[in-house]
Design an enzyme around this catalytic site. Structure first.
Site, PDB file in Angstrom:
ATOM      1  N   TYR A 165       0.838  -1.210   0.000  1.00 20.04           N
ATOM      2  CA  TYR A 165       0.000   0.000   0.000  1.00 20.04           C
ATOM      3  C   TYR A 165       0.875   1.263   0.000  1.00 20.04           C
ATOM      4  CZ  TYR A 165      -3.721   3.169   1.678  1.00 20.04           C
ATOM      5  OH  TYR A 165      -4.621   4.204   1.821  1.00 20.04           O
ATOM      6  N   LYS A 169       1.104   4.233  -2.791  1.00 24.75           N
ATOM      7  CA  LYS A 169       0.771   5.625  -2.468  1.00 24.75           C
ATOM      8  C   LYS A 169       1.985   6.541  -2.665  1.00 24.75           C
ATOM      9  CE  LYS A 169      -3.557   4.966  -1.451  1.00 24.75           C
ATOM     10  NZ  LYS A 169      -4.618   5.592  -2.254  1.00 24.75           N
TER      11      LYS A 169
HETATM   12  P1  NAP Z   1     -13.141   2.405   1.236  1.00 24.90           P
HETATM   13  O1  NAP Z   1     -14.230   2.884   2.138  1.00 24.90           O
HETATM   14  O2  NAP Z   1     -12.612   1.029   1.383  1.00 24.90           O
HETATM   15  O3  NAP Z   1     -13.588   2.666  -0.287  1.00 24.90           O
HETATM   16  C1  NAP Z   1     -12.745   2.285  -1.340  1.00 24.90           C
HETATM   17  C2  NAP Z   1     -13.347   2.778  -2.629  1.00 24.90           C
HETATM   18  O4  NAP Z   1     -12.474   2.404  -3.697  1.00 24.90           O
HETATM   19  C3  NAP Z   1     -14.707   2.166  -2.913  1.00 24.90           C
HETATM   20  O5  NAP Z   1     -15.584   3.159  -3.381  1.00 24.90           O
HETATM   21  C4  NAP Z   1     -14.414   1.154  -4.005  1.00 24.90           C
HETATM   22  O6  NAP Z   1     -15.464   0.997  -4.937  1.00 24.90           O
HETATM   23  C5  NAP Z   1     -13.257   1.809  -4.720  1.00 24.90           C
HETATM   24  N1  NAP Z   1     -12.500   0.827  -5.496  1.00 24.90           N
HETATM   25  C6  NAP Z   1     -11.707  -0.171  -5.045  1.00 24.90           C
HETATM   26  N2  NAP Z   1     -11.211  -0.867  -6.080  1.00 24.90           N
HETATM   27  C7  NAP Z   1     -11.697  -0.294  -7.212  1.00 24.90           C
HETATM   28  C8  NAP Z   1     -11.535  -0.551  -8.604  1.00 24.90           C
HETATM   29  N3  NAP Z   1     -10.770  -1.546  -9.035  1.00 24.90           N
HETATM   30  N4  NAP Z   1     -12.187   0.251  -9.488  1.00 24.90           N
HETATM   31  C9  NAP Z   1     -12.977   1.274  -9.068  1.00 24.90           C
HETATM   32  N5  NAP Z   1     -13.162   1.565  -7.752  1.00 24.90           N
HETATM   33  C10 NAP Z   1     -12.529   0.780  -6.850  1.00 24.90           C
HETATM   34  O7  NAP Z   1     -11.862   3.344   1.366  1.00 24.90           O
HETATM   35  P2  NAP Z   1     -11.704   4.878   1.789  1.00 24.90           P
HETATM   36  O8  NAP Z   1     -11.210   4.900   3.184  1.00 24.90           O
HETATM   37  O9  NAP Z   1     -12.889   5.653   1.392  1.00 24.90           O
HETATM   38  O10 NAP Z   1     -10.455   5.248   0.858  1.00 24.90           O
HETATM   39  C11 NAP Z   1     -10.581   6.040  -0.311  1.00 24.90           C
HETATM   40  C12 NAP Z   1      -9.176   6.411  -0.769  1.00 24.90           C
HETATM   41  O11 NAP Z   1      -8.515   7.119   0.287  1.00 24.90           O
HETATM   42  C13 NAP Z   1      -8.296   5.205  -1.066  1.00 24.90           C
HETATM   43  O12 NAP Z   1      -7.446   5.487  -2.164  1.00 24.90           O
HETATM   44  C14 NAP Z   1      -7.477   5.053   0.190  1.00 24.90           C
HETATM   45  O13 NAP Z   1      -6.259   4.405  -0.045  1.00 24.90           O
HETATM   46  C15 NAP Z   1      -7.286   6.506   0.591  1.00 24.90           C
HETATM   47  N6  NAP Z   1      -6.958   6.701   1.990  1.00 24.90           N
HETATM   48  C16 NAP Z   1      -7.803   6.319   2.980  1.00 24.90           C
HETATM   49  C17 NAP Z   1      -7.430   6.526   4.310  1.00 24.90           C
HETATM   50  C18 NAP Z   1      -8.317   6.150   5.457  1.00 24.90           C
HETATM   51  O14 NAP Z   1      -7.866   6.284   6.619  1.00 24.90           O
HETATM   52  N7  NAP Z   1      -9.538   5.712   5.259  1.00 24.90           N
HETATM   53  C19 NAP Z   1      -6.190   7.104   4.616  1.00 24.90           C
HETATM   54  C20 NAP Z   1      -5.351   7.468   3.572  1.00 24.90           C
HETATM   55  C21 NAP Z   1      -5.741   7.275   2.248  1.00 24.90           C
HETATM   56  P3  NAP Z   1     -16.449  -0.291  -4.985  1.00 24.90           P
HETATM   57  O15 NAP Z   1     -16.951  -0.496  -3.587  1.00 24.90           O
HETATM   58  O16 NAP Z   1     -17.483   0.148  -5.955  1.00 24.90           O
HETATM   59  O17 NAP Z   1     -15.607  -1.449  -5.493  1.00 24.90           O
END
Ligand code: NAP
Length: 256
Positions: A165, A169
């Protein structure tokens, strides 16, 4: 100068078309809602969560905004090409691209499978390449555009158990800075947002002890919300950030 004599003109999202990947839930959903709230027509991309993407569209439309759902696995280069052609065929332009789709497959390096390494890199890093690669020629023709890549503090600091990951990133940061340099002369801004520890399904899956340890490393003493991230994305998507490109901005309660 004329600009100095003007009062604020807002962030200029009215009439813009924004594609947000992975916008059916979590941070992507919050980004879709905030961009739509500021007047953009939002294309709510999903992969597995079609129903939830349709709910986001309904929520935006009920509130008087414009949105539509569009399915595509961002890790698939050709599928991204088809998605972009469909969007351009219908709307003729895209002004804002938010590469938010992301997954985790955490494990210590000694136990990390090749498949878990590849799938994280394919979605988080190649997924962003795929959409940028297909959309950039339209951005270049338009001589304007905003690309925002959702990275992570894990890509800035590294994190034990997340080498796949973190690599994806950190790769996004390199991609952001390089593409920013390539596209800057055409008025296209490319920036990365690096969230810290944000309350979504991704972090809900963590064991309680890991959550407590993560929160204790945050100077503000709390996890962030998806809205905290979405507000920064909206700023970077609009005209108020027109002279900002190639940057990585952390939304992390002071963690980094
Ligand atoms: P999440 O709740 O797990 O949601 C992940 C999203 O990514 C979902 O909408 C999912 O869509 C989509 N996704 C995954 N694989 C995909 C694919 N192959 N094609 C299209 N869509 C895809 O995660 P989140 O926490 O909202 O994270 C969103 C972003 O922020 C990510 O890039 C994550 O790495 C980043 N981030 C999150 C955090 C945190 O603490 N939560 C911290 C730093 C960075 P479907 O459900 O439709 O498959």
């Amino acid at each position: 100068m004329e600009e100095e004599n003007r009062l604020g003109t807002g962030n200029g999202l009215a009439g813009k078309v924004a594609l947000v990947t992975g916008a059916g839930r979590g941070i992507g959903r919050a980004i879709a809602l905030v961009l739509a709230g500021q007047g953009a027509r939002v294309l709510v991309n999903y992969n597995g969560s079609r129903e939830r993407a349709l709910e986001v569209v309904e929520q935006i439309e009920t509130a008087g905004g414009q949105a539509e759902a569009i399915g595509c696995d961002v890790s698939d280069f050709d599928a991204c090409g088809r998605m972009v052609e469909e969007i351009i065929g219908k709307h003729e332009h895209v002004d804002i691209l938010v590469n938010n789709a992301g997954i985790t497959r955490d494990n210590l390096i000694m136990r990390l499978s090749e498949n878990d390494y590849d799938s994280v890199l394919d979605t988080n890093l190649k997924g962003a390449f795929n959409t940028i690669r297909h959309l950039s020629r339209y951005f270049l023709k338009q001589r304007r555009g905003k690309i925002i890549n959702i990275s992570s503090v894990s890509g800035v600091l590294g994190n034990a158990g997340q080498s796949n990951y973190s690599a994806s990133k950190a790769g996004l940061i390199g991609l952001t800075k390089s593409v920013a340099k390539e596209l800057a002369s055409r008025n296209i801004c490319v920036n990365a947002v690096a969230p810290g520890f944000i309350e979504t399904e991704m972090t809900a899956a963590l064991p309680e002890r890991a959550r407590e340890a993560a929160v204790s490393a945050i100077p503000m003493g709390r996890m962030g919300s998806a809205l905290d991230v979405a507000n920064l994305v909206a700023f970077l998507a609009g005209s108020m950030s027109d002279y900002i490109t190639g940057q990585v901005i952390c939304v992390d309660g002071g963690m980094t």
